[in-house]
Each structure stands twice: as structure tokens, then as C-alpha cells.
Design a protein around this motif. Structure first.
Motif, PDB file in Angstrom:
ATOM      1  N   VAL A   1      25.722  46.616  42.629  1.00  0.00           N
ATOM      2  CA  VAL A   1      25.315  45.494  43.426  1.00  0.00           C
ATOM      3  C   VAL A   1      26.372  44.644  43.708  1.00  0.00           C
ATOM      4  CG1 VAL A   1      22.958  45.398  42.366  1.00  0.00           C
ATOM      5  CG2 VAL A   1      24.892  44.150  41.176  1.00  0.00           C
ATOM      6  N   LEU A   2      27.609  44.936  43.249  1.00  0.00           N
ATOM      7  CA  LEU A   2      28.998  44.256  43.764  1.00  0.00           C
ATOM      8  C   LEU A   2      29.930  44.931  44.523  1.00  0.00           C
ATOM      9  CD1 LEU A   2      30.087  42.013  40.630  1.00  0.00           C
ATOM     10  CD2 LEU A   2      29.192  41.306  42.736  1.00  0.00           C
ATOM     11  N   ASP A   3      30.545  44.199  45.440  1.00  0.00           N
ATOM     12  CA  ASP A   3      31.865  44.923  46.167  1.00  0.00           C
ATOM     13  C   ASP A   3      32.684  45.659  45.331  1.00  0.00           C
ATOM     14  OD1 ASP A   3      33.153  45.387  48.792  1.00  0.00           O
ATOM     15  OD2 ASP A   3      34.805  44.055  47.309  1.00  0.00           O
ATOM     16  N   HIS A   4      32.993  46.780  45.366  1.00  0.00           N
ATOM     17  CA  HIS A   4      33.875  47.560  44.309  1.00  0.00           C
ATOM     18  C   HIS A   4      35.305  47.034  44.265  1.00  0.00           C
ATOM     19  CE1 HIS A   4      31.667  51.367  43.531  1.00  0.00           C
ATOM     20  NE2 HIS A   4      30.773  50.481  43.443  1.00  0.00           N
ATOM     21  N   GLN A   5      35.871  46.600  45.299  1.00  0.00           N
ATOM     22  CA  GLN A   5      37.122  45.795  45.502  1.00  0.00           C
ATOM     23  C   GLN A   5      36.912  44.505  44.656  1.00  0.00           C
ATOM     24  OE1 GLN A   5      38.476  44.783  49.391  1.00  0.00           O
ATOM     25  NE2 GLN A   5      40.526  44.799  48.729  1.00  0.00           N
ATOM     26  N   LEU A   6      36.118  43.820  44.855  1.00  0.00           N
ATOM     27  CA  LEU A   6      35.850  42.647  43.947  1.00  0.00           C
ATOM     28  C   LEU A   6      35.704  42.793  42.514  1.00  0.00           C
ATOM     29  CD1 LEU A   6      35.516  39.324  44.007  1.00  0.00           C
ATOM     30  CD2 LEU A   6      33.201  39.848  43.870  1.00  0.00           C
ATOM     31  N   LEU A   7      34.916  43.947  42.263  1.00  0.00           N
ATOM     32  CA  LEU A   7      34.602  44.417  40.981  1.00  0.00           C
ATOM     33  C   LEU A   7      35.967  44.796  40.168  1.00  0.00           C
ATOM     34  CD1 LEU A   7      32.549  44.810  38.580  1.00  0.00           C
ATOM     35  CD2 LEU A   7      32.054  46.867  39.639  1.00  0.00           C
ATOM     36  N   HIS A   8      36.788  45.619  40.831  1.00  0.00           N
ATOM     37  CA  HIS A   8      38.117  45.787  40.581  1.00  0.00           C
ATOM     38  C   HIS A   8      38.979  44.579  40.207  1.00  0.00           C
ATOM     39  CE1 HIS A   8      37.902  50.138  40.825  1.00  0.00           C
ATOM     40  NE2 HIS A   8      37.703  50.175  42.211  1.00  0.00           N
ATOM     41  N   LEU A   9      38.915  43.703  40.979  1.00  0.00           N
ATOM     42  CA  LEU A   9      39.742  42.746  40.719  1.00  0.00           C
ATOM     43  C   LEU A   9      39.395  41.981  39.408  1.00  0.00           C
ATOM     44  CD1 LEU A   9      40.087  40.912  44.136  1.00  0.00           C
ATOM     45  CD2 LEU A   9      42.035  42.254  43.153  1.00  0.00           C
ATOM     46  N   ILE A  10      37.911  41.792  39.330  1.00  0.00           N
ATOM     47  CA  ILE A  10      37.473  41.116  38.064  1.00  0.00           C
ATOM     48  C   ILE A  10      37.798  41.951  36.805  1.00  0.00           C
ATOM     49  CG2 ILE A  10      35.289  40.649  36.904  1.00  0.00           C
ATOM     50  CD1 ILE A  10      34.068  40.093  39.843  1.00  0.00           C
ATOM     51  N   LYS A  11      37.679  43.304  36.870  1.00  0.00           N
ATOM     52  CA  LYS A  11      38.064  44.072  35.636  1.00  0.00           C
ATOM     53  C   LYS A  11      39.571  43.844  35.469  1.00  0.00           C
ATOM     54  CE  LYS A  11      34.312  47.438  36.160  1.00  0.00           C
ATOM     55  NZ  LYS A  11      34.060  48.821  36.241  1.00  0.00           N
ATOM     56  N   VAL A  12      40.330  44.146  36.207  1.00  0.00           N
ATOM     57  CA  VAL A  12      41.934  43.775  36.007  1.00  0.00           C
ATOM     58  C   VAL A  12      42.177  42.851  35.464  1.00  0.00           C
ATOM     59  CG1 VAL A  12      44.243  44.048  37.097  1.00  0.00           C
ATOM     60  CG2 VAL A  12      42.490  45.789  37.610  1.00  0.00           C
ATOM     61  N   ARG A  13      41.744  41.589  35.921  1.00  0.00           N
ATOM     62  CA  ARG A  13      41.957  40.239  35.495  1.00  0.00           C
ATOM     63  C   ARG A  13      41.366  40.230  34.134  1.00  0.00           C
ATOM     64  NH1 ARG A  13      45.477  36.506  35.174  1.00  0.00           N
ATOM     65  NH2 ARG A  13      44.688  34.429  34.716  1.00  0.00           N
ATOM     66  N   VAL A  14      40.296  40.302  33.744  1.00  0.00           N
ATOM     67  CA  VAL A  14      39.602  40.287  32.558  1.00  0.00           C
ATOM     68  C   VAL A  14      40.547  40.893  31.355  1.00  0.00           C
ATOM     69  CG1 VAL A  14      37.853  40.857  30.897  1.00  0.00           C
ATOM     70  CG2 VAL A  14      37.257  39.804  33.171  1.00  0.00           C
ATOM     71  N   SER A  15      41.061  42.124  32.039  1.00  0.00           N
ATOM     72  CA  SER A  15      41.873  43.257  31.080  1.00  0.00           C
ATOM     73  C   SER A  15      43.239  42.395  30.819  1.00  0.00           C
ATOM     74  CB  SER A  15      41.840  44.485  31.504  1.00  0.00           C
ATOM     75  OG  SER A  15      40.653  45.144  31.869  1.00  0.00           O
ATOM     76  N   MET A  16      43.608  41.661  31.822  1.00  0.00           N
ATOM     77  CA  MET A  16      45.072  40.967  31.696  1.00  0.00           C
ATOM     78  C   MET A  16      44.859  39.708  30.616  1.00  0.00           C
ATOM     79  SD  MET A  16      46.521  40.527  35.248  1.00  0.00           S
ATOM     80  CE  MET A  16      47.571  41.777  36.400  1.00  0.00           C
ATOM     81  N   VAL A  17      43.930  39.181  30.921  1.00  0.00           N
ATOM     82  CA  VAL A  17      43.658  37.778  29.860  1.00  0.00           C
ATOM     83  C   VAL A  17      43.328  38.142  28.690  1.00  0.00           C
ATOM     84  CG1 VAL A  17      41.964  35.855  29.682  1.00  0.00           C
ATOM     85  CG2 VAL A  17      42.910  36.625  31.870  1.00  0.00           C
ATOM     86  N   ASN A  18      42.390  39.039  28.462  1.00  0.00           N
ATOM     87  CA  ASN A  18      42.349  39.924  26.959  1.00  0.00           C
ATOM     88  C   ASN A  18      43.527  40.694  26.361  1.00  0.00           C
ATOM     89  OD1 ASN A  18      39.945  38.320  26.666  1.00  0.00           O
ATOM     90  ND2 ASN A  18      38.695  39.992  27.512  1.00  0.00           N
ATOM     91  N   ALA A  19      44.602  41.097  27.135  1.00  0.00           N
ATOM     92  CA  ALA A  19      45.541  42.042  26.913  1.00  0.00           C
ATOM     93  C   ALA A  19      45.014  43.209  26.328  1.00  0.00           C
ATOM     94  CB  ALA A  19      46.380  41.212  25.722  1.00  0.00           C
ATOM     95  N   CYS A  20      44.236  43.934  27.064  1.00  0.00           N
ATOM     96  CA  CYS A  20      43.372  45.364  26.726  1.00  0.00           C
ATOM     97  C   CYS A  20      44.411  46.153  27.456  1.00  0.00           C
ATOM     98  CB  CYS A  20      42.005  45.302  26.994  1.00  0.00           C
ATOM     99  SG  CYS A  20      41.384  46.900  26.654  1.00  0.00           S
ATOM    100  N   ALA A  21      45.181  46.899  26.723  1.00  0.00           N
ATOM    101  CA  ALA A  21      46.096  47.754  27.413  1.00  0.00           C
ATOM    102  C   ALA A  21      45.380  49.002  27.942  1.00  0.00           C
ATOM    103  CB  ALA A  21      46.961  48.434  26.507  1.00  0.00           C
ATOM    104  N   PHE A  22      44.253  49.545  27.102  1.00  0.00           N
ATOM    105  CA  PHE A  22      43.454  50.722  27.585  1.00  0.00           C
ATOM    106  C   PHE A  22      42.565  50.213  28.967  1.00  0.00           C
ATOM    107  CE2 PHE A  22      39.414  52.964  28.015  1.00  0.00           C
ATOM    108  CZ  PHE A  22      40.021  54.098  27.861  1.00  0.00           C
ATOM    109  N   CYS A  23      41.987  49.215  28.821  1.00  0.00           N
ATOM    110  CA  CYS A  23      41.258  48.592  30.033  1.00  0.00           C
ATOM    111  C   CYS A  23      42.079  48.275  31.356  1.00  0.00           C
ATOM    112  CB  CYS A  23      40.223  47.407  29.745  1.00  0.00           C
ATOM    113  SG  CYS A  23      39.125  47.941  28.333  1.00  0.00           S
ATOM    114  N   LEU A  24      43.375  47.857  31.107  1.00  0.00           N
ATOM    115  CA  LEU A  24      44.234  47.649  32.166  1.00  0.00           C
ATOM    116  C   LEU A  24      44.603  48.893  32.787  1.00  0.00           C
ATOM    117  CD1 LEU A  24      45.895  45.209  33.683  1.00  0.00           C
ATOM    118  CD2 LEU A  24      47.276  45.257  31.689  1.00  0.00           C
TER     119      LEU A  24
END
Length: 143
Positions: A24-47
């Protein structure tokens, strides 16, 4: 611990929400969300996983690196900025909740249903990062 092996039903349930959001979401936007959350949470695997996926799907390195300072970076449109502001507000949730102006901007750009989809995406990646950090999942070194 491998979460999918220890709790396959739990993994399947979370992955079900992930699949819904991807549909349901644009993949480009979804990637930005996933990367930003991974940065904020400092999840090396997810990032590692989400930046690799984003690059494979055509996102630029400049925009991915710029997420560390997205408010000051000129690389994002108003719609993306609204989603990123909500991403930060939900990922580092204050006791007072998400500020009205942040929520209102997301609804303005995405509509009520779209805002719910963005919120589901943010919540889902926050759950994934917490599971991966808690189980000490690490990225593999590139060859």
C-alpha cells in the motif's frame, strides 16, 4: 537466537503486516522510513539490509546518507518530510505523543488512510529493529 526459528508464528504475524505495508505504500518512501528508523534505533542489521535494498531499487546514496540530517537536507519533498517527521516522532515517542502539527501534515499529504499506512510502516520497522537488536542480529561483512 534466531527469532524466525524460535517463534515462526510470531515471525509470520509480523511479516504479514510488513507485506501489507509493502502493498500500500510507495516503495521509495518505505525505504526512507525503514532507513531512518534503523538510524534512529542504531540497528546495524536493519540499516545494512534496508540501505542495500533501497540502492538496489534505485534510491540514491545521497538521499540515504542525507537521512541522518533530513531536516537540513534539500533532497526530500514535502510529502517525504511529513513522513520523516512522523517517523522521528513515533520512533522517539515523547510522553505527550506525536505533535499535532506532525500528524496533521501527514494527513494533509497522505489522507487519513494513507497516514494510517505510514504509521503502520513506522510501527512495523520499529518492531523489526527492536527484535533484531534484542536478538543481537548482525549484518554480514561484504565480500
Amino acid at each position: 537466537m534466531s527469532f524466525p526459528k524460535v517463534s515462526p508464528g510470531g515471525f509470520k504475524a509480523v511479516y504479514g503486516v510488513e507485506n501489507y505495508v509493502q502493498g500500500v505504500l510507495d516503495h521509495q518512501l518505505l525505504h526512507l522510513i525503514k532507513v531512518r528508523v534503523s538510524m534512529v534505533n542504531a540497528c546495524a542489521f536493519c540499516l545494512d539490509m534496508h540501505t542495500t535494498d533501497a540502492l538496489k531499487e534505485g534510491e540514491t546514496a545521497q538521499r540515504l546518507f542525507g537521512l541522518a540530517a533530513w531536516r537540513e537536507s534539500p533532497f526530500y519533498d514535502e510529502r517525504e518530510r511529513a513522513a520523516l517527521a512522523l517517523t522521528d516522532a513515533v520512533t522517539v515517542l515523547e510522553r505527550t505523543g506525536v505533535p499535532d502539527e506532525v500528524w496533521d501534515a501527514v494527513v494533509e499529504h497522505f489522507g487519513a488512510e494513507g497516514a494510517a499506512h505510514v504509521l503502520l510502516a513506522i510501527g512495523t520497522i520499529n518492531l523489526w529493529t527492536r527484535l533484531n537488536i534484542a536478538t543481537r542480529k548482525q549484518p554480514e561483512l561484504a565480500g
